[in-house]
Enzyme design. Structure first.
Site, PDB file in Angstrom:
ATOM      1  N   HIS A 213      17.870 -12.615   4.060  1.00  0.00           N
ATOM      2  CA  HIS A 213      16.663 -11.737   3.920  1.00  0.00           C
ATOM      3  C   HIS A 213      15.774 -11.984   2.448  1.00  0.00           C
ATOM      4  CE1 HIS A 213      18.172  -9.106   0.351  1.00  0.00           C
ATOM      5  NE2 HIS A 213      19.584  -8.674   1.047  1.00  0.00           N
TER       6      HIS A 213
ATOM      7  N   GLU B 206      26.059  -7.426   4.282  1.00  0.00           N
ATOM      8  CA  GLU B 206      26.063  -8.085   2.707  1.00  0.00           C
ATOM      9  C   GLU B 206      27.912  -7.061   2.003  1.00  0.00           C
ATOM     10  OE1 GLU B 206      26.213  -9.847   0.921  1.00  0.00           O
ATOM     11  OE2 GLU B 206      24.155  -9.822  -0.335  1.00  0.00           O
TER      12      GLU B 206
END
Length: 254
Positions: A11, A89
């Site tokens: 990202h 994450e």
């Protein structure tokens, strides 16, 4: 000759990346620069003529919005997208929300590097009195997770342990069917996939920095082994600067 091709995108810069804060499972959005990074990544894929059949991402908006920007740029927003917490994450536990440079000044750069980059040492767990405990643990997107599945902190080893089953059970069959796969996710969940693909050691994966927003291309043989090193879609200077910026995040500000 490659049997398959896989594209990974970390990202773009998030609002908390911009503030140099440990983000983990906190659902920070992309910063304006992160939106541009994702868009540029998509434009690089468009200019290279890439097409995809299915996409995978996490349940965190910074990865989802990165994917949206990429799909918009390549004019393939109609593609099916599978979202899973298993590509989230790494959970940074008690460090969540703390400024990385301030944490380095307080605990020392060496300790912060251990927390950020050691393979099997997690940061301190997020306790119930942590300001973001309820925000994360009570979020309804995680309502179906068992108590064992919902982390309070994770090492890279822990992150890989929950990402790899999804890779093996959901993504690999799609690749082997000939589907062209795009994965938009996070630094640590993607490092888990890279470690697995390349058979990297624990020490080597600790030192690997994946740049934000830059497509990473793998050409794979029929056994899903890379036939050449990962390639970045972007000019060399952009790639080098991005990787240096990632490596510098846990250092004391001069």
């Amino acid at each position: 000759m490659a049997a398959y091709r896989l594209v990974l995108v970390r990202h773009g810069e998030s609002a908390w990346n911009l503030e140099n804060r440990f983000c983990g499972w906190y659902d920070a959005d992309l910063s304006p620069a992160g939106q541009q990074e994702a868009r540029r990544g998509g434009e690089a894929l468009r200019d290279a003529g890439y097409e995809f059949d299915i996409c995978f991402t996490s349940v965190q908006k910074r990865a989802i919005r990165t994917l949206w920007n990429v799909l918009d740029a390549i004019d393939q927003m109609w593609l099916p997208v599978v979202r899973t917490w298993r590509l989230n994450e790494r959970h940074y536990g008690a460090l969540t929300g703390l400024n990385k440079a301030e944490t380095a000044a307080k605990h020392g750069e060496a300790q912060v590097k251990i927390w950020r980059r050691s393979f099997d040492i997690p940061p301190p767990p997020m306790q119930s009195d942590h300001p973001f405990f309820s925000t994360i643990s009570k979020d309804r997107r995680y309502a179906d997770l068992t108590e064992d599945q919902l982390p309070t902190c994770e090492s890279l080893k822990d992150t890989i342990a929950r990402a790899l089953p999804f890779w093996n059970e959901e993504i690999v069959p799609q690749i082997k069917e000939g589907k062209r796969v795009l994965i938009a996710a996070h630094g640590n969940s993607l490092r888990g996939i890279v470690k697995h693909l390349e058979g990297m050691s624990e020490e080597a994966i600790m030192e690997l920095n994946l740049p934000t927003g830059i497509p990473i291309v793998y050409e794979l043989d029929k056994n899903l082994k890379p036939i050449k090193p990962m390639q970045f879609l972007g000019d060399e200077e952009t790639v080098r600067k991005a990787m240096e910026a990632v490596a510098a995040q846990g250092k004391v500000k001069k």
